[in-house]
Scaffold this active site. Structure first.
Site, PDB file in Angstrom:
ATOM      1  N   ARG A 108       0.874  -1.185   0.000  1.00  0.00           N
ATOM      2  CA  ARG A 108       0.000   0.000   0.000  1.00  0.00           C
ATOM      3  C   ARG A 108       0.902   1.223   0.000  1.00  0.00           C
ATOM      4  O   ARG A 108       1.705   1.408   0.919  1.00  0.00           O
ATOM      5  CB  ARG A 108      -0.899   0.021   1.236  1.00  0.00           C
ATOM      6  CG  ARG A 108      -1.530   1.386   1.453  1.00  0.00           C
ATOM      7  CD  ARG A 108      -2.566   1.414   2.538  1.00  0.00           C
ATOM      8  NE  ARG A 108      -3.761   0.687   2.132  1.00  0.00           N
ATOM      9  CZ  ARG A 108      -4.933   0.783   2.762  1.00  0.00           C
ATOM     10  NH1 ARG A 108      -5.057   1.562   3.820  1.00  0.00           N
ATOM     11  NH2 ARG A 108      -5.967   0.100   2.345  1.00  0.00           N
ATOM     12  N   HIS A 135      -7.837   0.796  -5.895  1.00  0.00           N
ATOM     13  CA  HIS A 135      -7.928  -0.029  -4.681  1.00  0.00           C
ATOM     14  C   HIS A 135      -8.631  -1.357  -5.043  1.00  0.00           C
ATOM     15  O   HIS A 135      -9.770  -1.606  -4.657  1.00  0.00           O
ATOM     16  CB  HIS A 135      -8.708   0.734  -3.605  1.00  0.00           C
ATOM     17  CG  HIS A 135      -8.573   0.178  -2.219  1.00  0.00           C
ATOM     18  ND1 HIS A 135      -7.792  -0.917  -1.921  1.00  0.00           N
ATOM     19  CD2 HIS A 135      -9.140   0.558  -1.044  1.00  0.00           C
ATOM     20  CE1 HIS A 135      -7.876  -1.172  -0.616  1.00  0.00           C
ATOM     21  NE2 HIS A 135      -8.694  -0.300  -0.074  1.00  0.00           N
ATOM     22  N   GLN A 138     -10.192  -4.005  -2.427  1.00  0.00           N
ATOM     23  CA  GLN A 138     -11.420  -3.481  -1.830  1.00  0.00           C
ATOM     24  C   GLN A 138     -12.621  -3.795  -2.717  1.00  0.00           C
ATOM     25  O   GLN A 138     -13.656  -4.280  -2.256  1.00  0.00           O
ATOM     26  CB  GLN A 138     -11.290  -1.953  -1.662  1.00  0.00           C
ATOM     27  CG  GLN A 138     -12.553  -1.295  -1.170  1.00  0.00           C
ATOM     28  CD  GLN A 138     -12.910  -1.707   0.255  1.00  0.00           C
ATOM     29  OE1 GLN A 138     -12.069  -1.641   1.135  1.00  0.00           O
ATOM     30  NE2 GLN A 138     -14.134  -2.144   0.477  1.00  0.00           N
ATOM     31  N   ASP A 230     -17.422   7.088  -0.198  1.00  0.00           N
ATOM     32  CA  ASP A 230     -16.095   6.996   0.423  1.00  0.00           C
ATOM     33  C   ASP A 230     -15.769   8.383   0.972  1.00  0.00           C
ATOM     34  O   ASP A 230     -16.477   9.362   0.680  1.00  0.00           O
ATOM     35  CB  ASP A 230     -15.065   6.554  -0.639  1.00  0.00           C
ATOM     36  CG  ASP A 230     -13.666   6.335  -0.067  1.00  0.00           C
ATOM     37  OD1 ASP A 230     -13.523   6.242   1.166  1.00  0.00           O
ATOM     38  OD2 ASP A 230     -12.704   6.270  -0.873  1.00  0.00           O
ATOM     39  N   CYS A 270     -16.294   1.639   1.836  1.00  0.00           N
ATOM     40  CA  CYS A 270     -15.076   0.840   2.033  1.00  0.00           C
ATOM     41  C   CYS A 270     -14.562   0.954   3.468  1.00  0.00           C
ATOM     42  O   CYS A 270     -13.845   0.085   3.934  1.00  0.00           O
ATOM     43  CB  CYS A 270     -14.010   1.266   1.040  1.00  0.00           C
ATOM     44  SG  CYS A 270     -13.637   3.023   1.102  1.00  0.00           S
ATOM     45  N   ARG A 298     -13.470  -8.621   3.195  1.00  0.00           N
ATOM     46  CA  ARG A 298     -12.073  -8.406   2.810  1.00  0.00           C
ATOM     47  C   ARG A 298     -11.275  -9.660   3.156  1.00  0.00           C
ATOM     48  O   ARG A 298     -10.438 -10.121   2.385  1.00  0.00           O
ATOM     49  CB  ARG A 298     -11.455  -7.202   3.550  1.00  0.00           C
ATOM     50  CG  ARG A 298     -12.080  -5.835   3.280  1.00  0.00           C
ATOM     51  CD  ARG A 298     -11.843  -5.324   1.863  1.00  0.00           C
ATOM     52  NE  ARG A 298     -10.452  -5.151   1.514  1.00  0.00           N
ATOM     53  CZ  ARG A 298      -9.682  -4.117   1.836  1.00  0.00           C
ATOM     54  NH1 ARG A 298     -10.169  -3.122   2.539  1.00  0.00           N
ATOM     55  NH2 ARG A 298      -8.422  -4.048   1.428  1.00  0.00           N
TER      56      ARG A 298
END
Ligand code: CP
Ligand code: NVA
Length: 310
Positions: A108, A135, A138, A230, A270, A298
């Site tokens: 990341r 992402h 996700q 988000d 998310c 996840r």
């Protein structure tokens, strides 16, 4: 016919076919069922996943570490600050060295090109755990959640309301592949990246999906099976937060906006959420919200990714 993903990188959903995405989702479904019934599967015994973070994380970090552990392997948490990268060691050399120790590396970071470089020089699968551009892990968990709740993906209408950011870009790439109709509503000046829009629309032509951009959130949510938002300021944009809160106010997902979607529309986020900004407590804590299932998924999706790629 199952597709073989051994040795593949996961940098962007743009690089994955519909069939490959479904392979991950179906594997996640099996692994979730196995875990809920108390079963175990340890195909990664003796394997080590490096997890390199130069940005904060709760879900991605913990779920990947638990995922590799549950599959019989070991997760090694690394921060950019502690590695020689911080002192200027080249990414190419870092990639070559880490390839000699690890069986896979999740990263990341800010700059998407850094992940591309890493993947170029590494001999092991590189998994993108979020960059400023995308992402993907996700969005695989988001699609798995939609599939779990709605029974299918093709033909669903998903509305994304807010900032045209990394999550939006992966939703666009992914929706175009699996045939989800995606409506994105952002303020002017905060639209998704033009190149991403172009590529996603090209892929959408093949799958029959539509990728539509709006500035009016009410238009975007009309007839939606799910509404997604988000944060208004992503990691690295902290100094823009105050300005963005003013601009994005009309894009808050509240009960009124949810009521303009389908009656049984799901709410997705998310996480982490900034309650009272992009979403109200009533919506995120309400009956339509699936955000904690989404976060749980996840884990199941990351197990699928690791089991298939490593
Ligand atoms: N959604 C997500 O990636 O969360 P973290 O930043 O906590 O990993
Ligand atoms: N867009 C957000 C996602 C966090 C998971 C960010 O990049 O901060």
């Amino acid at each position: 016919m199952a597709v073989n993903l051994k040795g593949r990188d996961l940098i962007s959903l743009q690089d994955y076919s519909e069939e490959e995405i479904w392979q991950i989702l179906k594997t996640a479904e099996y692994l979730k069922m196995l875990q809920k019934s108390g079963g175990k599967w340890r195909p990664l015994e003796g394997k080590t996943l490096g997890m390199l973070f130069t940005k904060p994380s709760t879900r991605t970090r913990v779920s990947f570490e638990v995922a590799i552990y549950q599959l019989g392997g070991y997760g090694l948490f690394l921060t950019g600050n502690e590695l020689q990268l911080r002192r200027g060691e080249a990414i190419a050399d870092t990639a070559r060295v880490l390839s000699r120790y690890l069986d896979g590396l999740m990263i990341r970071t800010y700059d998407h090109d850094e992940v591309i470089d890493l993947a170029h020089y590494a001999d092991i699968p590189i998994i993108n755990g979020l960059t400023d551009l995308v992402h993907p892990t996700q969005v695989l968990a988001d699609f798995f959640t939609l599939y779990e709740k709605k029974g299918h993906l093709r033909g669903l209408k998903l509305a994304y309301i807010g900032d045209g950011n990394n999550v939006t870009h992966s939703l666009m790439f992914g929706a175009a592949k699996v045939g989800i109709d995606l409506s994105v509503a952002t303020p002017e000046g905060y639209e998704p990246n033009e190149e991403v829009v172009k590529v996603a629309r090209r892929d959408a032509e093949e799958s029959g999906a539509s990728i539509e951009l709006f500035h009016d959130p009410w238009e975007a949510v009309r007839g939606a099976d799910a509404v997604y938002t988000d944060v208004w300021a992503s990691m690295g944009q902290e100094e823009e937060h105050a300005e963005r809160v003013k601009v994005f106010q009309p894009y808050q997902v509240n009960e009124e906006l949810m009521a303009a979607a389908k009656g049984n529309a799901l709410f997705l986020h998310c996480l982490p959420a900034h309650r009272g900004e992009e979403v109200t407590d009533e919506v995120i804590d309400g009956d339509q919200s699936v955000v904690f299932d989404e976060a749980e998924n996840r884990l199941h999706v990351h197990k699928a990714i690791l089991a298939l790629l490593l």
